[in-house]
Design an enzyme around this catalytic site. Sequence first.
Site: not given
Ligand code: RUB
Length: 312
Positions: A66, A202, A130, A238, A29, A26-27, A212-213
């Site tokens: 997703r 996101d 988040c 992104k 990136a 998840r996340g 974003n979240k």
């Molecule tokens: C995670 C989320 C993060 C972004 C950025 O949502 O919203 O703020 O993805 O993260 P989830 P990053 O937990 O539902 O995937 O900086 O790691 O890309």
Amino acid sequence: MSEKRPFAEAPTPEEAAREIRAMRTRGAAKIGRAAAAALGRTAAEADTAVVRSRLEAAGRLLVAARPTAVSLQNGVNVTLDGLHEADDALGPAVIARAMRYVRDSEAARVAIAARVAKEVPKGATLLTHCHSSLAVACLVAAHERHDGDIRVFADETRPWWQGHISTRLLAAAGVDVTLIADSAAHFILDSEGVDRVIVGADTVTADGALYNKIGTRSVALGAMSLDIPFLCAAESHKFSPYSLDGVFPEVEERDPREVLDEPIDGVKVRNPVFDRTPPDLITRYMTEKGPLEPVRVKAFIQDHFGTREGWI
Ligand code: RUB
């Protein structure tokens, strides 16, 4: 990664898609890099006769895993690039692009963290929402730059509690960090003299908006009402080239049981997990190419992404 057997350790596209759907990967990136690596593995293992069809099917499977994080679609499309090479050149070209995607994403994290750290004053109080791996990297870089003289508040981020991940990582890095309930964000912004809000992304769309979240928009509204700069750290993967064609992200809505595990008679439950923060609530995007105001996002996307022929 072994140069001789690139992506030998990476999950297959089926495994990667399963892990992404289950939130074990998840996340945004990380999701994008996982997709690129899974395609790299397919390119390395498939026979020349079937490599094109395997990659195409894998790309579609991954993109569907997703809906909201554009880095997933970009990870697939930057890696496949329309599969424009001849069969015998396709595998090596896809492997090279997958490697470049992963390398660029990791380098962007380091570059953005250094830039954000420079923008954070010594003694600053910061708030994040988040778990963004990039926002955490920025906060740790600011902590290191100022010899520990910053404070961070982190929202818990229901229903998946990603704030716990952020606080655990920040505490392990020695950062002065405090976990708060999501609904406490405005109170803390106001009462603790927060200097900057820093979140991840996101998807950033051509109109300058941020997906974003869920809850990001409320934090941004609170920050704007108190004149607190709201920074979004986002590598160029992104940014959504699809939004130039009018295609905007679908906001994922997950299982209501994540919000309420035992149903209550007569009570409906909704669980949207992302939201859209409009451009006027965002002070600046922080990218590896430099700071970017929301009004400049469209030009940035046009400049960064090429023709996109054959992209999914
Ligand atoms: C995670 C989320 C993060 C972004 C950025 O949502 O919203 O703020 O993805 O993260 P989830 P990053 O937990 O539902 O995937 O900086 O790691 O890309």
